[in-house]
Scaffold this motif. Structure first.
Motif, short mmCIF file in Angstrom:
data_model
loop_
_atom_site.label_atom_id
_atom_site.label_comp_id
_atom_site.label_asym_id
_atom_site.label_seq_id
_atom_site.Cartn_x
_atom_site.Cartn_y
_atom_site.Cartn_z
N ALA A 11 0.85 -1.19 0.00
CA ALA A 11 0.00 0.00 0.00
C ALA A 11 0.89 1.24 0.00
N TRP A 12 0.29 2.37 -0.37
CA TRP A 12 1.02 3.63 -0.43
C TRP A 12 1.65 3.98 0.92
N THR A 13 0.95 3.68 2.01
CA THR A 13 1.46 4.00 3.33
C THR A 13 2.64 3.13 3.74
N GLU A 14 2.91 2.05 3.00
CA GLU A 14 4.08 1.21 3.28
C GLU A 14 5.26 1.56 2.38
N ALA A 15 5.03 2.40 1.36
CA ALA A 15 6.10 2.77 0.45
C ALA A 15 7.09 3.70 1.15
N LEU A 16 8.30 3.82 0.58
CA LEU A 16 9.37 4.60 1.20
C LEU A 16 9.48 5.96 0.53
N PRO A 17 9.52 7.05 1.32
CA PRO A 17 9.51 8.41 0.75
C PRO A 17 10.91 8.94 0.45
N ILE A 18 11.03 9.59 -0.70
CA ILE A 18 12.20 10.41 -0.99
C ILE A 18 11.71 11.78 -1.44
N GLY A 19 12.57 12.79 -1.36
CA GLY A 19 12.16 14.12 -1.80
C GLY A 19 13.32 15.10 -1.76
N ASN A 20 13.19 16.16 -2.52
CA ASN A 20 14.19 17.24 -2.50
C ASN A 20 13.55 18.59 -2.18
N GLY A 21 12.40 18.56 -1.50
CA GLY A 21 11.67 19.78 -1.19
C GLY A 21 10.62 20.10 -2.24
N ARG A 22 10.99 19.99 -3.51
CA ARG A 22 10.05 20.28 -4.60
C ARG A 22 9.47 19.00 -5.19
N LEU A 23 10.32 18.02 -5.48
CA LEU A 23 9.87 16.75 -6.05
C LEU A 23 9.86 15.68 -4.97
N GLY A 24 8.81 14.86 -4.97
CA GLY A 24 8.74 13.77 -4.02
C GLY A 24 8.29 12.50 -4.70
N ALA A 25 8.63 11.36 -4.09
CA ALA A 25 8.19 10.07 -4.61
C ALA A 25 8.03 9.09 -3.46
N MET A 26 7.01 8.24 -3.58
CA MET A 26 6.83 7.10 -2.67
C MET A 26 7.18 5.85 -3.46
N ILE A 27 8.15 5.08 -2.96
CA ILE A 27 8.73 3.95 -3.70
C ILE A 27 8.16 2.65 -3.14
N TYR A 28 7.47 1.90 -4.00
CA TYR A 28 6.86 0.64 -3.56
C TYR A 28 7.86 -0.51 -3.53
N GLY A 29 8.79 -0.55 -4.46
CA GLY A 29 9.81 -1.60 -4.44
C GLY A 29 9.36 -2.94 -4.97
N SER A 342 10.99 20.16 2.64
CA SER A 342 11.02 21.61 2.85
C SER A 342 12.44 22.11 2.69
N ARG A 343 12.71 22.68 1.52
CA ARG A 343 14.04 23.24 1.23
C ARG A 343 13.87 24.67 0.71
N PRO A 344 14.90 25.51 0.83
CA PRO A 344 14.78 26.88 0.33
C PRO A 344 14.28 26.91 -1.11
N GLY A 345 13.25 27.74 -1.34
CA GLY A 345 12.65 27.84 -2.67
C GLY A 345 11.45 26.95 -2.88
N SER A 346 11.22 26.00 -1.98
CA SER A 346 10.07 25.10 -2.13
C SER A 346 8.86 25.68 -1.39
N GLN A 347 7.73 25.01 -1.53
CA GLN A 347 6.57 25.30 -0.70
C GLN A 347 6.77 24.69 0.68
N PRO A 348 6.08 25.20 1.71
CA PRO A 348 6.21 24.57 3.03
C PRO A 348 5.60 23.17 3.05
N ALA A 349 6.08 22.34 3.95
CA ALA A 349 5.51 21.00 4.12
C ALA A 349 4.04 21.11 4.48
N ASN A 350 3.18 20.35 3.78
CA ASN A 350 1.75 20.38 4.07
C ASN A 350 1.38 19.24 5.01
N LEU A 351 0.10 18.92 5.10
CA LEU A 351 -0.33 17.87 6.02
C LEU A 351 0.36 16.54 5.78
#
Length: 546
Positions: A11-29, A342-351
């Motif tokens: 499930a999506w909630t078991e996937a692993l998160p990566i991100g650079n502030g602007r781009l994000g991905a949940m990796i199922y593997g 959340s990195r300089p230039g990105s939007q703030p972290a949301n919910l």
């Protein structure tokens, strides 16, 4: 400093998160089918709109009369006339799929997230062939990078493509597979049961945010064909995939249709820059950038203890919060998530940080200002991630601009205010669709006071006097002016807030009924005291420095 699992995510909630502030991905593997759920932090429904409610000012005295006469249920009812529209929603960009052709009979499977290096890995065997994946989100190059290898030559055979839940078309050009799409002009919250909750504009005239997602490949050997079905890789040994994205978002108060920003060009420029580098250089630049932040803090609760060689879910089931090394891991995982969303230039972290898979996500995946947005950033200064605070601080400055109009239009007050929820368009009025919402969560004009605490905290840690003078104090002062106008005398001559709520908490009236609206909640007065105290200290500091 690793999360480790011996099965793919179901499930999506078991996937692993990566991100650079602007781009994000949940990796199922997945072994035979890899899936990355993709996000870009400016991809939201809606456009700038009028969200203030002039009628709120007309009902203000009536609601105060009801409160002072302890007619709280009537005050609840009247408060519905003070509401504005609901916020817009944070959108999912799409999914990146990699369909392998080696079948699904695998062994020695493991997937990990190395939070010290900011990289996810998948490893398994098919027969005697070891397949590996390395995935990271590069902040310097603004791309997601996926390296795939096989231990024996020519054993990588797969198709990779992009898709989206949003309206989109697919394209292939210049060695890239692309999707181009558009967001809805309006999305109702998932808890609001309307007949037409997701509304798209006409394709040629819509004002909504447009987006582009681009996928490219670099081969060590083997071959690649590209068509509308994706990138088809044949008999390769090492392959690097690159994903980039762009949107037409051009500011909280600008229509995205005023096409100053070209999402296709943005995505392409990032991709071209990344492909020109070797994988080793990309990874080295990512690691240096990421560890500059992550390595600032160490936590060692008990150096004599080691964790068992078990996957993370088994360790949690076995120990819960009783093992110091799991507590250390959780602490550093929190820092990892902040750096990733959340990195300089990105939007703030949301919910949900930066990660979302739904068109109508829980609570619109927006910025909930009655605690969640603040809570996201409580550890940021104490955990030595001051730069990661910047997106929220920038957002507060924008919200104060919207909030000044809300303060004047809705309440006839000076300064600025904001309420329970906000979105990328900096809505500062109460939500609730002009009466649908419940005031226990929809009505709360104290967000300006609480958010101002972050401005002061950033100064107390950085001691940046120029920041305090030019950015923080002016916004804090305007929030305090609103509170000065908002406070009124009650029957006993005390200065109180009315109407007032303790967010998401109701109380029992004298006749045993539940109500939300009252006067002078402890939360209101605590926040105002904090804001006034910080403003006094800031003013004294700035005066002393002159």
């Amino acid at each position: 400093m690793k999360l480790r699992y011996y099965t793919p995510a179901k499930a999506w909630t078991e996937a692993l998160p990566i991100g650079n502030g602007r781009l994000g991905a949940m990796i199922y593997g997945g072994a035979d089918l890899e899936q990355l759920s993709l996000n870009e932090d400016t991809l939201w429904s809606g456009v700038p709109k009028e969200f203030n409610n002039p009628g709120a000012k007309d009902v203000l005295q009536e609601i105060r009369h009801s409160i002072f006469n302890e007619n709280y249920l009537e005050a609840d009812k009247l408060s519905k006339k003070m509401m504005g529209p609901y916020n817009q929603s944070y959108m999912p960009l799409g999914d990146l799929y990699i369909q392998f052709y080696h079948g699904d009979v695998v062994h020695s499977y493991e997937r990990t997230l190395d939070i010290k290096k900011g990289i996810a890995q998948v490893e398994y065997k098919v027969g005697n062939v070891l397949y590996t994946r390395e995935i990271f989100a590069s902040f310097p190059e603004q791309v997601i990078v996926i390296k795939l290898t096989s231990s024996k030559p020519g054993m990588l055979n797969f198709t990779s493509k992009l898709s989206s839940k949003l309206k989109y078309t697919s394209h292939f050009t210049n060695g890239q597979y692309e999707i181009h799409g558009v967001c809805p002009e309006h999305v109702d919250p998932s808890y609001y049961g309307t007949e037409n909750p997701v509304i798209y504009g006409e394709e040629e005239t819509t004002n909504a945010i447009k987006f582009a997602g681009h996928l490219a490949v670099k081969l060590q050997d083997g071959s690649c064909q590209i068509d509308h079905d994706g990138l088809h890789i044949h008999q390769a040994t090492e392959v690097v995939l690159y994903f980039s994205a762009g949107t037409s978002f051009n500011g909280y108060n600008q229509f995205p249709s005023e096409n100053v920003k070209n999402p296709v060009k943005i995505a392409n420029d990032h991709l071209v820059g990344a492909i020109s580098m070797s994988y080793d250089l990309l990874y080295m630049r990512h690691l240096e950038d990421y560890q500059t932040l992550f390595n600032r803090v160490e936590l060692n609760l008990d150096s004599s203890l080691l964790l068992d060689e078990l996957p993370t879910d088994h360790l949690i089931a076995k120990y819960g919060a009783t093992h110091p090394k799991l507590v250390e891991l959780l602490f550093q995982y929190g820092r990892y998530l902040m750096i990733s969303s959340s990195r300089p230039g990105s939007q703030p972290a949301n919910l949900q940080g930066i990660w979302n898979r739904d068109i109508r996500p829980p609570w619109s995946s927006n910025l909930t200002l009655n605690i969640n947005a603040e809570m996201n950033y409580w550890p940021v200064e104490t955990c030595n991630l001051s730069e990661c605070h910047q997106p929220l601080l920038d957002f507060i400055k924008n919200l104060a601009q919207s909030g000044a109009t809300t303060a004047l239009t809705n309440y006839g007050c000076r300064g600025w205010t904001a309420h329970h929820n906000a979105d990328i368009w900096c809505q500062s009025s109460p939500v609730g669709d002009y009466g649908h919402g419940d005031p226990v969560w929809a009505y709360w004009p104290m967000a300006g006071a609480w958010l101002s605490q972050h401005l002061w905290e950033h100064f107390t840690f950085t001691q940046d006097e120029q920041y305090l003078h030019e950015e923080a104090y002016p916004v804090m002062k305007e929030a305090a002016l609103f509170c000065l106008d908002w406070l009124i005398e009650n029957q006993d001559g005390q200065l109180v807030t009315a109407p007032s709520t303790s967010p998401e908490h109701k109380f029992l009236t004298g006749d045993g009924q539940l109500a939300a609206i009252s006067q002078a909640t402890t939360m209101d007065l605590s926040l105002i005291w904090d804001l006034f105290t910080n403003c006094i200290e800031a003013a004294e500091y700035l005066q002393a420095g002159e």
